[in-house]
Design an enzyme around this catalytic site. Structure first.
Site, short mmCIF file in Angstrom:
data_model
loop_
_atom_site.label_atom_id
_atom_site.label_comp_id
_atom_site.label_asym_id
_atom_site.label_seq_id
_atom_site.Cartn_x
_atom_site.Cartn_y
_atom_site.Cartn_z
N SER A 61 0.83 -1.21 0.00
CA SER A 61 0.00 0.00 0.00
C SER A 61 0.86 1.26 0.00
O SER A 61 2.00 1.26 0.46
CB SER A 61 -0.91 0.01 1.23
OG SER A 61 -1.67 -1.17 1.26
N1 SAM Z 1 -0.60 -4.40 3.91
C1 SAM Z 1 0.08 -4.95 2.78
C2 SAM Z 1 1.44 -4.39 2.60
O1 SAM Z 1 1.79 -3.43 3.28
O2 SAM Z 1 2.17 -4.91 1.76
C3 SAM Z 1 -0.71 -4.75 1.53
C4 SAM Z 1 -1.68 -5.80 1.35
S1 SAM Z 1 -2.35 -5.97 -0.26
C5 SAM Z 1 -3.02 -4.40 -0.63
C6 SAM Z 1 -3.76 -6.96 0.17
C7 SAM Z 1 -3.41 -8.37 0.57
O3 SAM Z 1 -4.59 -9.00 1.04
C8 SAM Z 1 -2.88 -9.22 -0.56
O4 SAM Z 1 -1.66 -9.77 -0.23
C9 SAM Z 1 -3.96 -10.31 -0.71
O5 SAM Z 1 -3.45 -11.56 -1.12
C10 SAM Z 1 -4.52 -10.36 0.69
N2 SAM Z 1 -5.86 -10.95 0.80
C11 SAM Z 1 -6.94 -10.81 -0.01
N3 SAM Z 1 -7.99 -11.50 0.48
C12 SAM Z 1 -7.56 -12.10 1.63
C13 SAM Z 1 -8.16 -12.96 2.60
N4 SAM Z 1 -9.46 -13.36 2.51
N5 SAM Z 1 -7.43 -13.36 3.64
C14 SAM Z 1 -6.14 -13.00 3.78
N6 SAM Z 1 -5.50 -12.20 2.89
C15 SAM Z 1 -6.21 -11.74 1.84
#
Ligand code: SAM
Length: 214
Positions: A61
């Site tokens: 992000s």
């Molecule tokens: N906070 C993270 C960072 O600083 O790198 C960014 C995260 S990214 C925008 C969103 C993440 O949520 C992705 O890695 C995706 O695979 C994960 N995600 C999506 N649905 C999910 C779920 N149901 N449970 C766990 N992770 C999930």
């Protein structure tokens, strides 16, 4: 490249300039080496004002959004926090700097593994990561003082409300696949208070209580 200088500039121009003032959040952003959470070829862009790809169609992000969401949790230190969507592990590290204990759930195994490796190499001992569908939360260690969801959901997953402590705060982007509102849910007795922190754009939260498909 002088990454410490880049971090200071990022905090001054992107974070403080937009109104984030919580000293615990600013100190964590100053300390965590964001460039190590992206692949080598993107390191020179790690402190710029946007998200970056981390593989598997996912992103780290934008720094300001990490700061805004962390500030919205209103942590004072000593809390137990749940993060859904470990991604690169950068937000996880920021939480690890402030909270006593961080639990983080990621659905994509390769991302969880890489995040674990970086966080281990940086010496974080207060972070647990598991692979799974985070829309179920992580019941075993509940209730949590704070829950942060770093992917966009069509609705608030009920297990996350259930796993929030009385007085705890849940920060979650809710909306359609193109744009969401950053909601902060506070649980007080059996009442739920909702605040809207404004428009954001996240990748999809995919799972039982999120989007059902990729
Ligand atoms: N906070 C993270 C960072 O600083 O790198 C960014 C995260 S990214 C925008 C969103 C993440 O949520 C992705 O890695 C995706 O695979 C994960 N995600 C999506 N649905 C999910 C779920 N149901 N449970 C766990 N992770 C999930």
């Amino acid at each position: 490249m002088d990454f410490k200088y880049s971090r200071e500039k990022m905090i001054r121009e992107q974070i403080r300039a937009r109104g984030v003032t919580n000293i615990l959040v600013l100190n964590a952003l100053l300390k965590v080496p964001r460039h190590l959470f992206v692949e080598e070829s993107l390191r020179h862009r790690a402190y710029e004002d946007y998200p970056l790809p981390i593989g598997e169609g996912q992103t780290i992000s934008q720094p300001y959004i990490v700061a805004l969401m962390t500030e919205a949790l209103k942590l004072k230190g000593g809390e137990k926090v749940l993060e859904i969507g470990t991604g690169s592990g950068y937000q996880t590290a920021i939480l690890g700097e402030i909270a006593e204990r961080v639990y983080s759930v990621e659905r994509i195994p390769s991302l969880a593994k890489r995040a674990r490796e970086i966080l281990d190499s940086l010496g974080y001992k207060n972070i647990s990561i598991k692979v799974g569908d985070g829309t179920y939360g992580w019941k075993e260690f509940s209730p949590y003082d704070g829950i942060i969801v770093t992917a966009g959901s069509p609705d608030i997953p009920p297990p996350l409300i259930e796993q929030l402590k009385d007085g705890g705060r849940l920060v979650i982007p809710v909306g359609d696949i193109f744009s969401q509102d950053l909601l902060v849910i506070t649980k007080e007795k059996d009442k739920i208070k909702k605040e809207n922190y404004g428009g954001v754009r996240f990748v999809k939260l995919i799972g039982e209580y999120g989007w059902r498909t990729d």
